[in-house]
Design a protein around this motif. Structure first.
Motif, PDB file in Angstrom:
ATOM      1  N   LEU A  44       0.836  -1.199   0.000  1.00  0.00           N
ATOM      2  CA  LEU A  44       0.000   0.000   0.000  1.00  0.00           C
ATOM      3  C   LEU A  44       0.876   1.256   0.000  1.00  0.00           C
ATOM      4  N   SER A  45       1.983   1.166   0.711  1.00  0.00           N
ATOM      5  CA  SER A  45       2.866   2.341   0.802  1.00  0.00           C
ATOM      6  C   SER A  45       3.484   2.725  -0.545  1.00  0.00           C
ATOM      7  N   ASN A  51      -1.669  10.713  -1.947  1.00  0.00           N
ATOM      8  CA  ASN A  51      -2.360  11.584  -0.993  1.00  0.00           C
ATOM      9  C   ASN A  51      -1.988  13.052  -1.106  1.00  0.00           C
ATOM     10  N   GLU A  52      -0.928  13.351  -1.827  1.00  0.00           N
ATOM     11  CA  GLU A  52      -0.558  14.753  -1.969  1.00  0.00           C
ATOM     12  C   GLU A  52      -0.346  15.142  -3.423  1.00  0.00           C
ATOM     13  N   LEU A  54      -2.290  15.840  -5.796  1.00  0.00           N
ATOM     14  CA  LEU A  54      -3.131  16.881  -6.400  1.00  0.00           C
ATOM     15  C   LEU A  54      -2.942  18.240  -5.744  1.00  0.00           C
ATOM     16  N   ALA A  55      -2.047  18.310  -4.761  1.00  0.00           N
ATOM     17  CA  ALA A  55      -1.930  19.552  -3.989  1.00  0.00           C
ATOM     18  C   ALA A  55      -1.794  20.767  -4.904  1.00  0.00           C
ATOM     19  N   GLY A  56      -2.767  21.650  -4.819  1.00  0.00           N
ATOM     20  CA  GLY A  56      -2.695  22.909  -5.561  1.00  0.00           C
ATOM     21  C   GLY A  56      -2.847  22.798  -7.063  1.00  0.00           C
ATOM     22  N   LEU A  58      -5.376  20.857  -9.865  1.00  0.00           N
ATOM     23  CA  LEU A  58      -6.415  19.925 -10.324  1.00  0.00           C
ATOM     24  C   LEU A  58      -6.535  19.949 -11.846  1.00  0.00           C
ATOM     25  N   TYR A 261      -4.575   1.655  -3.647  1.00  0.00           N
ATOM     26  CA  TYR A 261      -5.127   1.357  -2.333  1.00  0.00           C
ATOM     27  C   TYR A 261      -6.305   0.396  -2.481  1.00  0.00           C
ATOM     28  N   ALA A 264      -9.412   2.355  -1.601  1.00  0.00           N
ATOM     29  CA  ALA A 264      -9.618   3.700  -2.146  1.00  0.00           C
ATOM     30  C   ALA A 264      -9.058   3.809  -3.552  1.00  0.00           C
ATOM     31  N   ILE A 293     -12.171  13.126  -8.693  1.00  0.00           N
ATOM     32  CA  ILE A 293     -10.925  13.616  -8.089  1.00  0.00           C
ATOM     33  C   ILE A 293      -9.994  12.428  -7.828  1.00  0.00           C
ATOM     34  N   ASN A 294     -10.554  11.345  -7.329  1.00  0.00           N
ATOM     35  CA  ASN A 294      -9.727  10.167  -7.073  1.00  0.00           C
ATOM     36  C   ASN A 294      -9.240   9.534  -8.379  1.00  0.00           C
ATOM     37  N   ARG A 297      -6.227  11.531  -9.262  1.00  0.00           N
ATOM     38  CA  ARG A 297      -5.086  11.093  -8.447  1.00  0.00           C
ATOM     39  C   ARG A 297      -4.409   9.876  -9.078  1.00  0.00           C
TER      40      ARG A 297
END
Lengths: 426, 426
Positions: A44-45, A51-52, A54-56, A58, A261, A264, A293-294, A297
């Motif tokens: 999973l890692s 998790n980051e 998409l920061a800022g 899209l 994930y 997810a 959105i996912n 990602r």
């Protein structure tokens, strides 16, 4: 030594040794788990950047706001990424939420109660029973979808090439109320086999001999889940269907549950444009649209087919040593004993083993007694009933290497002890 | 001036003026849209922190890995956040994926075909037709769920207090095949009214008079969506049900679609423990579990009830001026004309207006001709049939303030012209 040729004296000696060994495992207070086909934390890692990512930013290829409602069939860049995984065109794919099981449930539900739009009426409207063919051993959650929706299941056997197609074709010719067949065509759950080219071609032609509105449910859950680079490829079902003129007879499914994930990810379905039109109409009654959105990602993380392949190689690096422990243990301890048969998968999440007839439940119960949890025997058969009571599914992805080695020691002991005791009682 | 008292001469003068005005709008080549009850980009941006809020930190209250499978009913911190929104206990809530419509669809589907576990058999098993009461005007997607599943819809009227309860109770007493009622109890879609305390109490008691396995479908989509701080509160349905001993007769729903991202929020359902047990059993046939990572994002962003309220105040700051333009335009231009009635909502996403009977479709068509898209007339009624052809839903959240002002000018002109023409033709 072959158990079939062992003298009663040797068997008694074995039994004593094995009973002592079994007792020592029981005393050790183990708590090991080989039940679930799910990724480990280490796997999973591999996707934590998601998790980051998409920061800022899209930015995407649509002219709509992905944060808002809409887009029932998913975003174009995600279709481009996953259509090749299913082997369909981009206008034949729908990207959904986090669960391919939900897409499959809806596909069966709509076929049963609401029909196929211009392609035909619902199965239920025909008035009779509705039946599915279930190649066994198979995936329990396919079977529970059928059970939940009142669909009768007919098990059919499999060999190393896939479902026994003579049997499948004969059943379909004889009974028009058979409306579907469940398939996990690559690294099949649980046997790990890959359907041969001939089997794929014959499955593509089932639409020619089956009754009205028959559909193949092609759950390609492990499409890109190789354990090594030279794992066998799967022939493209949709290509075979185009050749046979049966594009409307198949639904294909997949997801990233074992890519990114498990809880997810994104799921996808592949269908002919005519099927997709009807499916989207019905799906639109149940939701405005999936989490786009996912989806974005996932595109950012995996990028393209090369990115996906590189990502899956990292998974294989984590998984392969685990499978090796299981397979080496079986080979070292049970080869040439006549007590067990197993497959050597080159991908997927499972090793499927067969005990001597009538021993699967007993072995699972004994292992539990000694602190090793296994998937309940029978779970891989419709209604949980393995007629031979011999199949056990081993899922080695989650435990550590040491835990798997220890669990396999226990398992091997249980198999041997149960086999010897059965032989002595015979 | 009241249209009813206008002389033919005045009407003809009006018609000439309004026709010229209408023509000028048509010539202007407008392209405005008041159709969709969805958040604007400005509103969506209020939640943009959600995209990086988990970076490097997935810590949470469970002892499981949220990235993996499992957890069919959602994570505990998310239950704690949203149970109060529905007014239920934490053991009465399930947190799902991004769509409350999907939860509602499943709830109706399971009730219809699979039943309620220990609480009772499916509606379909009773053999007769299955009917729902539909307070009107209402939400078209509730109606399409019924239509899709073959459930017959019976419209019932509403006033400023909610559904006309005398009518609702009489219908339920007379017909045991009525199995459900759709309710949007706060800032109702589209009328914007809030159900009165008395109506909530009477709805809680419907389970006492209705037929077997009747359920209230309580879609509290706008539970916290105040436009101003002194908007009326909604009485707690589950509390009223506990008093009446009817906890098993209600399903409650909500989501963050208009709190965070419309397409990537989380949905939730509230039910008695007995209902929840059966619902979870069935839901577990359709999926392994929801996207728990996205649930954690929501908890990080909104934190608690105070955080949620503060977040909603920011939404109100964006929305309120838009509603004011619509309401001021109606008041300034159509008050005392006798041409239109409307509600003054203190929350939600809609202003519901009634034209003179027989004019809604015409007004919507005229507005479209002049470049202003409105929700199709009739969409707020079962089967799309408004018997009076008078209701129009105005959704002002997405356009800019200038666009709304311009769209309202067009709308007012269309209402006046259509009304005058109708009167002249009478």
């Amino acid at each position: 030594m072959q158990i079939a040729h062992a003298s009663t004296e040797s068997l008694r000696e074995w039994e004593a040794q094995l009973t002592a060994e079994f007792q020592s495992y029981k005393n050790a207070g183990l708590n090991l788990d080989l039940t679930r086909g799910k990724p480990s934390g280490e796997q999973l890692s591999l996707s934590d950047a998601i998790n980051e990512i998409l920061a800022g930013d899209l930015s995407n290829e649509t002219d709509t706001d992905l944060r808002n409602y809409g887009g029932l069939d998913g975003i174009p860049e995600c279709k481009r990424l996953f259509a090749p995984v299913l082997g369909v065109n981009q206008d034949e794919v729908l990207i959904g939420g986090n669960s391919s099981l939900t897409l499959m449930y809806f596909a069966v539900l709509f076929a049963l109660h609401q029909g196929f739009g211009e392609l035909g009426d619902s199965w239920a409207s025909e008035g009779g029973p509705v039946k599915f063919l279930c190649p066994v051993p198979g995936y329990d959650r396919h079977f529970s979808v059928c059970e939940h929706l009142g669909i009768e299941m007919i098990p059919v056997g499999m060999d190393d090439n896939g479902p026994l197609m003579d049997e499948v074709e004969a059943l379909l010719k004889a009974d028009a109320s058979i409306k579907g067949i469940w398939c996990v065509p690559r690294f099949s759950n649980p046997s790990g086999i890959v359907y041969s080219d001939e089997v794929v071609t014959r499955i593509a032609k089932l639409g020619q001999i089956a009754g009205k509105n028959f559909r193949v449910f092609w759950d390609n859950a492990y499409a890109v889940h190789n354990l090594d680079d030279n794992a066998p490829a799967l022939a493209c079902l949709m290509t075979a269907c185009r050749a046979a003129g049966t594009e409307n007879s198949v639904y294909l499914f997949g997801s990233t549950s074992k890519i990114t994930y498990a809880g997810a990810g994104v799921a996808f379905a592949g269908m002919s444009p005519a099927n997709l039109k009807a499916f989207k109409h019905h799906l639109g009654m149940t939701q405005i649209g999936p989490d786009k959105i996912n989806q974005l990602r996932h595109v950012r993380l995996l990028k393209d087919s090369n990115g996906l392949a590189a990502h899956m190689r990292q998974h294989a690096n984590v998984l392969k040593p685990r499978f090796d422990i299981v397979l080496n243990s079986l080979q070292e301890n049970l080869a040439d004993t006549g007590m067990m048969q197993w497959t050597v998968p080159q991908g997927g999440y499972f090793v499927s083993v067969d005990t001597l007839p009538g021993l699967a439940k007993k072995v699972v119960a004994m292992a539990a007694e000694a602190g090793v949890k296994l998937t309940p025997a029978g779970a891989t058969y419709p209604y949980g009933k393995d007629p031979q009571d011999c199949n056990i599914r081993i899922a080695p992805s989650v435990p550590t290497l040491d835990e798997i080695a220890k669990a396999m020691d226990v398992f091997v002991c249980c198999v041997k002890l149960a086999s010897v005791q059965q032989k002595l009682a015979a």
